[in-house]
Every structure is written in structure tokens, then in C-alpha cells.
Design a protein around this motif. Structure first.
Motif, PDB file in Angstrom:
ATOM      1  N   ARG A  76      -0.901   5.238  -5.770  1.00 53.75           N
ATOM      2  CA  ARG A  76      -0.309   4.324  -4.802  1.00 53.75           C
ATOM      3  C   ARG A  76      -0.550   4.800  -3.366  1.00 53.75           C
ATOM      4  O   ARG A  76      -0.889   4.004  -2.483  1.00 53.75           O
ATOM      5  N   ARG A  77      -0.385   6.102  -3.130  1.00 49.63           N
ATOM      6  CA  ARG A  77      -0.648   6.649  -1.788  1.00 49.63           C
ATOM      7  C   ARG A  77      -2.122   6.503  -1.434  1.00 49.63           C
ATOM      8  O   ARG A  77      -2.469   6.185  -0.282  1.00 49.63           O
ATOM      9  N   LEU A  78      -2.980   6.711  -2.410  1.00 47.11           N
ATOM     10  CA  LEU A  78      -4.418   6.590  -2.171  1.00 47.11           C
ATOM     11  C   LEU A  78      -4.796   5.164  -1.796  1.00 47.11           C
ATOM     12  O   LEU A  78      -5.610   4.938  -0.886  1.00 47.11           O
ATOM     13  N   VAL A  79      -4.210   4.185  -2.480  1.00 50.45           N
ATOM     14  CA  VAL A  79      -4.479   2.776  -2.156  1.00 50.45           C
ATOM     15  C   VAL A  79      -4.064   2.478  -0.717  1.00 50.45           C
ATOM     16  O   VAL A  79      -4.821   1.832   0.039  1.00 50.45           O
ATOM     17  N   ASP A  80      -2.901   2.961  -0.306  1.00 49.64           N
ATOM     18  CA  ASP A  80      -2.437   2.733   1.071  1.00 49.64           C
ATOM     19  C   ASP A  80      -3.378   3.382   2.078  1.00 49.64           C
ATOM     20  O   ASP A  80      -3.673   2.794   3.137  1.00 49.64           O
ATOM     21  N   GLU A  81      -3.865   4.585   1.758  1.00 50.91           N
ATOM     22  CA  GLU A  81      -4.787   5.270   2.667  1.00 50.91           C
ATOM     23  C   GLU A  81      -6.099   4.500   2.800  1.00 50.91           C
ATOM     24  O   GLU A  81      -6.615   4.337   3.922  1.00 50.91           O
TER      25      GLU A  81
ATOM     26  N   ILE B 259      -6.658   1.303   2.280  1.00 55.87           N
ATOM     27  CA  ILE B 259      -6.450   0.038   2.987  1.00 55.87           C
ATOM     28  C   ILE B 259      -6.306   0.275   4.486  1.00 55.87           C
ATOM     29  O   ILE B 259      -6.875  -0.462   5.305  1.00 55.87           O
ATOM     30  N   ALA B 260      -5.569   1.315   4.877  1.00 57.23           N
ATOM     31  CA  ALA B 260      -5.432   1.630   6.306  1.00 57.23           C
ATOM     32  C   ALA B 260      -6.782   1.969   6.920  1.00 57.23           C
ATOM     33  O   ALA B 260      -7.115   1.520   8.036  1.00 57.23           O
ATOM     34  N   ASP B 261      -7.582   2.751   6.194  1.00 59.62           N
ATOM     35  CA  ASP B 261      -8.920   3.103   6.686  1.00 59.62           C
ATOM     36  C   ASP B 261      -9.816   1.872   6.774  1.00 59.62           C
ATOM     37  O   ASP B 261     -10.574   1.696   7.735  1.00 59.62           O
ATOM     38  N   TYR B 262      -9.714   1.000   5.783  1.00 57.59           N
ATOM     39  CA  TYR B 262     -10.530  -0.216   5.785  1.00 57.59           C
ATOM     40  C   TYR B 262     -10.170  -1.102   6.981  1.00 57.59           C
ATOM     41  O   TYR B 262     -11.056  -1.652   7.649  1.00 57.59           O
ATOM     42  N   ASP B 263      -8.869  -1.237   7.256  1.00 59.05           N
ATOM     43  CA  ASP B 263      -8.442  -2.069   8.386  1.00 59.05           C
ATOM     44  C   ASP B 263      -9.004  -1.535   9.706  1.00 59.05           C
ATOM     45  O   ASP B 263      -9.417  -2.314  10.580  1.00 59.05           O
ATOM     46  N   GLU B 264      -9.030  -0.217   9.859  1.00 56.17           N
ATOM     47  CA  GLU B 264      -9.576   0.381  11.080  1.00 56.17           C
ATOM     48  C   GLU B 264     -11.067   0.104  11.204  1.00 56.17           C
ATOM     49  O   GLU B 264     -11.576  -0.231  12.289  1.00 56.17           O
ATOM     50  N   ARG B 265     -11.790   0.233  10.119  1.00 53.41           N
ATOM     51  CA  ARG B 265     -13.232  -0.022  10.140  1.00 53.41           C
ATOM     52  C   ARG B 265     -13.535  -1.493  10.383  1.00 53.41           C
ATOM     53  O   ARG B 265     -14.530  -1.840  11.027  1.00 53.41           O
ATOM     54  N   ALA B 266     -12.676  -2.361   9.863  1.00 60.53           N
ATOM     55  CA  ALA B 266     -12.913  -3.800  10.022  1.00 60.53           C
ATOM     56  C   ALA B 266     -12.814  -4.228  11.475  1.00 60.53           C
ATOM     57  O   ALA B 266     -13.434  -5.228  11.883  1.00 60.53           O
TER      58      ALA B 266
ATOM     59  N   ALA C 127     -15.302  -7.844   6.448  1.00 63.56           N
ATOM     60  CA  ALA C 127     -14.329  -8.939   6.414  1.00 63.56           C
ATOM     61  C   ALA C 127     -12.924  -8.370   6.406  1.00 63.56           C
ATOM     62  O   ALA C 127     -12.631  -7.452   5.641  1.00 63.56           O
ATOM     63  N   PRO C 128     -12.045  -8.872   7.272  1.00 62.54           N
ATOM     64  CA  PRO C 128     -10.672  -8.338   7.311  1.00 62.54           C
ATOM     65  C   PRO C 128      -9.885  -8.745   6.065  1.00 62.54           C
ATOM     66  O   PRO C 128     -10.168  -9.762   5.427  1.00 62.54           O
ATOM     67  N   LEU C 129      -8.894  -7.943   5.750  1.00 62.37           N
ATOM     68  CA  LEU C 129      -8.009  -8.263   4.631  1.00 62.37           C
ATOM     69  C   LEU C 129      -7.046  -9.357   5.052  1.00 62.37           C
ATOM     70  O   LEU C 129      -6.419  -9.267   6.107  1.00 62.37           O
ATOM     71  N   GLN C 130      -6.895 -10.385   4.232  1.00 59.57           N
ATOM     72  CA  GLN C 130      -6.029 -11.502   4.578  1.00 59.57           C
ATOM     73  C   GLN C 130      -4.553 -11.140   4.426  1.00 59.57           C
ATOM     74  O   GLN C 130      -3.724 -11.527   5.244  1.00 59.57           O
ATOM     75  N   ASP C 131      -4.227 -10.383   3.382  1.00 58.45           N
ATOM     76  CA  ASP C 131      -2.834 -10.004   3.105  1.00 58.45           C
ATOM     77  C   ASP C 131      -2.843  -8.569   2.595  1.00 58.45           C
ATOM     78  O   ASP C 131      -3.155  -8.315   1.432  1.00 58.45           O
ATOM     79  N   THR C 132      -2.505  -7.644   3.473  1.00 62.67           N
ATOM     80  CA  THR C 132      -2.569  -6.220   3.123  1.00 62.67           C
ATOM     81  C   THR C 132      -1.662  -5.900   1.945  1.00 62.67           C
ATOM     82  O   THR C 132      -2.034  -5.154   1.028  1.00 62.67           O
ATOM     83  N   ARG C 133      -0.469  -6.458   1.938  1.00 63.68           N
ATOM     84  CA  ARG C 133       0.511  -6.133   0.894  1.00 63.68           C
ATOM     85  C   ARG C 133       0.053  -6.618  -0.478  1.00 63.68           C
ATOM     86  O   ARG C 133       0.132  -5.863  -1.460  1.00 63.68           O
TER      87      ARG C 133
ATOM     88  N   ARG D 130      -1.127  -4.388  -3.854  1.00 60.18           N
ATOM     89  CA  ARG D 130      -0.562  -4.598  -5.185  1.00 60.18           C
ATOM     90  C   ARG D 130      -1.663  -4.893  -6.205  1.00 60.18           C
ATOM     91  O   ARG D 130      -1.680  -4.332  -7.316  1.00 60.18           O
ATOM     92  N   ALA D 131      -2.591  -5.766  -5.828  1.00 59.76           N
ATOM     93  CA  ALA D 131      -3.655  -6.145  -6.754  1.00 59.76           C
ATOM     94  C   ALA D 131      -4.562  -4.962  -7.083  1.00 59.76           C
ATOM     95  O   ALA D 131      -4.955  -4.772  -8.244  1.00 59.76           O
TER      96      ALA D 131
END
Length: 409
Positions: A30-35, A37-44, A50-56, A60-61
Motif C-alpha cells: 500500500r505504501r509502495l502504491v502511494d509512492e 502514484i506521487a512520483d507519477y503525478d510529479e512526472r506528469a 497522461a495525468p491520473l483522473q482520480d488518484t484515490r 485502490r484499483a
């Protein structure tokens, strides 16, 4: 590649590199997924990603796909869902409060097979053309059953019966309205007195929950051995040894059937034996164990207490040609003390419908019974019968006449 797919691929790669176990290291995943996603958002922000439409929802998915069972995980996590089944990839059903409904979950054939492979990974069991059926238990205690073609016509059929114990004691069943206070006190005394009890009912009627709740009344000083096809019982007792069956290995050897477990249980110094459910010839071994004076319990599929007794007189005949009614019928009459029948009504509510005593007499090859509690409408009321072995109630300090005194109308 979609943004969520990119995140999932990166998480899987990091899981492999860090040698994480998705089953055992859920918090780390779970911590790895959050890390990621945070890294992906910064790169995007500084690239053409393509940006993530719904991070939450993405988190989960991705977590469900990597550490859970993909699109089915949300149903497994939903406390109102009792069972999940897949008839074909586009038809996934769930049951809530005893009623089924078609979900919006749509899978592919490949996803269904991948999910089954993942579910079986930690069980040591398999499903293939030579073994087209499999029963297994998921890490959360849910029971998995899979059937594949050519036993089914075209698609894999999957049932996941969640381990949802709505009650773990007779008092909790009273609170749920499944049994009356008087009947629960009687059954509690019967368990303390060491009577042999059969729990009967249809599929999803609540047999396992009732069996578990009854077993919770077993005195804590007793050593209890349980025998099940798949672990389902969870007894809040200090001295319990649970055992489950085992399927054959790839060479076709190593199978441990339920009959073997019942026989082995007798060598383990039990004070009481519980068989999760009798379906076949293991019924004979249970009757022989009970006939030796060992208190015991089991559940059985039946539409009434009377039908349960008839079935107990029939199943042992499957054990061999040398086993006949002349032995089985009087053995059932002398071994079984009480039959508790539970059923699910039209609204999906589960209730104890009758409690029947077996006095030990046989007339014209029919085991006699006596109704202790019976149903009038949706109410469980006192009938005229009494249980056998009143001296056992006296031995544990239970006042049987008081327990069974007619309620004021």
C-alpha cells in the motif's frame, strides 16, 4: 498504455525488485502504491504522461490488482456481501442478506483464469483437466469452489463463499432474532451436558454460523478436534485442533479424505469431535465415534429435522455393502440426541425453525423423535417433547424442567 496501467506496471516491477510478498506484505504494498502514484503525478507535470483522473480510485484499483483479487476485491471487502459467483466473465453475481444480484463487474476469460490461479497459489491445490473441481480457502477465510470445462459447458464457474460470521455465540443469535432466549438457554445447557447435536438446513441457511455458536458453549476444559473439508469453523476455545482434508497431488497420491480425519481425531484424545459437514460415507465413521461415548456435533444438508435423521440413516450405507439398515438405524437412534434445524425465510433472514429430540427408540425401522421447540409462523415456541439423558443435565447443574417450562401465553 493508460495511466493506471503504467502505475500498476511500475508497482509490480518494484515489488519484484524489493522481493515483497503481496499476500504477507500488504501494508508495504500500500505504501509502495502511494509512492509510485506521487512520483507519477510529479512526472506528469513536466512530461507528456497522461495525468491520473482520480488518484484515490487508481490507488485502490492498483492495490487490488497487485495485492488483492482485482475487480472482485471490492466485493470481498464489502461486509454486506455474503457470496460471490461467476457464471461467465460478463456475469458476476453477489448475495446480500440472502438475496442475489447481478453486479456491474465485467471480466475477460483471461482475467478469470488469472484470478483463480492467484487464489490457489497459496493453497497447494490445483484445477486442471484431470482435476476439474477444486475446493480451497482464501487467506481471509472465504471458501473457493471452481469448476472448469468440459464439466461446465463453456466458461469457468467460480463460487466464493465469504466467511461472514454474523454471530459467534448463542447470545448473539438471540440478538439477531435467529433464536429465542429460552431455546438458546436450552441449547447452551445441552452443550454443557455433552449431548450429540446435529445442525440441519439448506444451502446458505446459516448452518456453519449456528454450529460455531453452539460450539462456543462447550466448556473450556474440553479438548475439541474439528474435521472439515475446508477450514470454516472458528471456535473461541482454549484447546482446539482444527483439521482439513487434502486433495491428491500431481501424481494422484496424498489425498486425505474426511473419513480419515474422523478416524485420526479419535487418536488425539478428544473430549469432543466436530465434523463441519457430513455428505458421504464419513457419516458412518462419525456415528461409530459417537457410539463409543464421545460427544460430537456435525452439520448436514436437509430440509427438516426429520429429513436430517433419514439422511443420517442413509449416508453410512455408502461406506460399503456390508453396512446395512439393521446396524445404522438403531445406531442413529442411540447416538443422536438433538437435531436443530435452521432455515432462511423469503426475506433472507435465518432462523432456527425446530429443535427435535431423539429419545433412542426405533419403531418399524423408523427413528422416533420428539419436538422440543417448533415454529408457529415465524415464532419458535415450546412443544411437548423432552431431550434424552436428563441425568447429564443434572450433572452440570442445569434445571431441565425450568429450562423447558412452558412460556406464559
Amino acid at each position: 498504455m493508460a495511466a493506471a496501467d503504467t502505475v500498476e506496471a511500475e508497482v509490480r516491477e518494484l515489488v519484484r525488485r524489493r522481493r515483497l510478498d503481496p499476500v504477507e506484505d500488504g501494508a508495504a504494498i500500500r505504501r509502495l502504491v502511494d509512492e509510485v502514484i506521487a512520483d507519477y503525478d510529479e512526472r506528469a507535470l513536466t512530461s507528456t504522461l497522461a495525468p491520473l483522473q482520480d488518484t484515490r480510485s487508481t490507488a485502490r484499483a492498483v492495490y487490488d490488482a497487485v495485492a488483492g483479487f482485482g475487480p472482485l476485491q471490492r466485493h470481498l471487502d464489502d461486509p454486506t456481501v455474503e457470496e460471490i459467483w461467476i457464471n461467465e466473465p460478463g456475469r458476476v453475481f453477489v448475495a446480500r442478506r440472502g438475496r442475489s444480484e447481478l453486479t456491474t463487474t465485467i471480466l475477460t476469460d483471461g482475467e478469470v483464469r488469472d484470478l483463480v490461479e492467484k487464489m490457489l497459489k497459496t493453497t497447494g491445490r490445483r484445477v486442471d483437466l484431470s482435476t476439474p473441481f477444486v475446493d480451497a480457502m482464501l487467506p481471509d477465510g472465504s471458501r473457493l469452489h471452481v469448476v472448469i470445462p468440459d464439466i461446465t459447458r463453456r466458461h469457468w464457474s467460480i463460487n466464493i463463499r465469504k466467511f461472514v460470521l454474523s454471530a459467534s455465540s448463542l447470545d448473539e443469535l438471540v440478538q439477531l432474532g435467529s433464536i429465542t432466549v429460552q431455546a438458546s438457554r436450552f441449547l447452551e445447557a445441552s452443550m454443557a451436558a455433552g449431548l450429540n447435536v446435529i445442525v440441519a438446513g439448506g444451502t446458505q441457511a446459516g448452518k456453519t454460523t449456528l454450529l460455531n455458536s453452539l460450539a462456543a458453549s462447550i466448556p473450556g476444559r474440553e479438548r475439541v478436534i474439528t474435521c472439515e473439508e475446508v477450514f470454516e469453523l472458528r471456535l473461541p476455545l482454549p484447546d482446539v485442533v482444527p483439521m482439513q482434508t487434502r486433495q491428491p497431488n500431481l501424481e494422484g497420491t496424498g489425498e486425505i479424505p474426511l473419513r480419515r480425519l474422523v478416524k485420526e481425531a479419535l487418536r488425539m484424545r478428544p473430549d469432543r469431535i466436530i465434523v463441519g459437514e457430513v455428505r458421504q460415507e464419513e457419516c458412518l465413521d462419525l456415528l461409530i465415534a459417537l457410539n463409543s461415548g464421545l460427544p460430537g456435533m456435525c452439520s448436514i444438508h436437509a430440509n427438516s429435522a426429520r429429513e436430517a435423521i433419514v439422511k443420517l440413516c442413509t449416508l453410512p450405507l455408502l461406506a460399503g455393502e456390508n453396512v446395512g439398515h439393521a446396524f445404522v438405524v438403531p445406531t442413529v437412534a442411540s447416538c443422536v440426541d438433538l437435531v436443530v434445524h435452521v432455515a432462511k425465510d423469503a426475506s433472507g433472514h435465518r432462523r432456527v425453525r425446530e429443535i427435535v429430540a431423539v429419545p433412542g427408540r426405533v419403531e418399524a425401522d423408523v427413528v422416533e423423535t420428539a419436538d422440543i421447540f417448533t415454529s408457529r409462523g415465524n415464532r419458535l415456541v415450546r412443544a411437548e417433547g423432552y431431550p434424552p439423558h436428563p441425568e447429564r443435565y443434572d450433572a452440570v447443574g442445569a434445571d431441565l424442567p425450568r429450562l423447558l417450562a412452558q412460556e406464559a401465553s
